[in-house]
Scaffold this active site. Sequence first.
Site, PDB file in Angstrom:
ATOM      1  CG  LEU A  48      -5.421  -4.825  -4.840  1.00 19.38           C
ATOM      2  CD1 LEU A  48      -5.785  -6.279  -4.535  1.00 19.38           C
ATOM      3  CD2 LEU A  48      -4.992  -4.135  -3.545  1.00 19.38           C
ATOM      4  CG  ASP A  49       0.742  -1.120  -5.447  1.00 23.63           C
ATOM      5  OD1 ASP A  49       0.356  -0.556  -6.485  1.00 23.63           O
ATOM      6  OD2 ASP A  49       0.960  -0.532  -4.364  1.00 23.63           O
ATOM      7  N   PRO A  50       1.420  -5.164  -7.348  1.00 20.88           N
ATOM      8  CG  PRO A  50       2.827  -5.367  -9.204  1.00 20.88           C
ATOM      9  CD  PRO A  50       2.134  -4.342  -8.353  1.00 20.88           C
ATOM     10  CB  ALA A  52      -1.275  -5.196  -2.568  1.00 21.38           C
ATOM     11  NE  ARG A 182       2.176   1.868  -2.936  1.00 22.19           N
ATOM     12  CZ  ARG A 182       2.592   2.531  -4.009  1.00 22.19           C
ATOM     13  NH1 ARG A 182       3.881   2.792  -4.165  1.00 22.19           N
ATOM     14  NH2 ARG A 182       1.737   2.942  -4.918  1.00 22.19           N
TER      15      ARG A 182
END
Length: 311
Positions: A48-50, A52, A182
């Site tokens: 998970l991206d920062p 998210a 994204r």
Amino acid sequence: MSKPRKPKGRAVSGWLILDKPLDFGSTEAVSKIKWLFKAQKAGHAGTLDPLASGMLPIALGDATKTVPYVMDGRKIYEFAVAWGEERSTDDLEGEVTQSSDSRPTEEDIRALLPKYTGVISQVPPQFSAIKIDGNRAYDLAREGETVDIPAREVEVFRLSLLGCTENLAHFEIECGKGTYVRSLARDFGRDLGCFGHIASLRRSFVAPFAEETMVPLAELVALEKIESDDERLEALDAFLIDTGEALSNLPHIAITEDQAHRLKMGNPIILRGRDAPMAEPEAYATSRGKLVAIGEIGEGEFRPKRVFVTS
């Protein structure tokens, strides 16, 4: 001859279903959980991206052997797309690369959704963990390189518009492994002629773990105030889910303790009875409710591929 080093930490095993907060990377989250639990090993099932939030399944100890089975599971995200700008990272973090004053109507958005349902082709973001000639795409992108990332097929099982305003649209998606939300925001904006990027993203489900199993990081960190190591670790361990839960989509056999011993030694076991499965490329065996091995079934035998000691 020197003795092999004893691994640092506890031989604790199980899944911790973390509710990852914003501005916290997946690798950072795994390191924090490993430290809190004093675990020998830890890993996660799906970055998970920062920017998210939401479900980040973290495997401890022997549970790391089951990570691939969770990585392959379906996922559900809620996300918002902001219209009018395309960004280098396809989210709020990046620089604006294209802009437009055009805005889509709700009808325009709904008419687009069938195109992105089913098996679709998408190009991952420039800032992604995809490897290009041995390098991560995001490392190349940070150095200013624009790389040619090949399109890949992913599967979208369900895509719904939850609501929208002039500048923002909220969606929910259920998708398979490797889907980049994204990229969807970027492609939506291009198809609608207005450009777009992710404004918010939250993962609520990773099969087979339910949303209610998520534990906020703050709740775990709060246990640091318990002075007794034994009491603190006991309180933390109460949040763990059994390793075998990650395999609930595989065929299952229950075995005896004697059979479990044979499997842990790497030996096959004979399956008896008319209800015994005949052939399965992958199945898992438990004894007294505890995971013993993952293996294949064929010719009346269960042959272990991965053995679990501390599950």
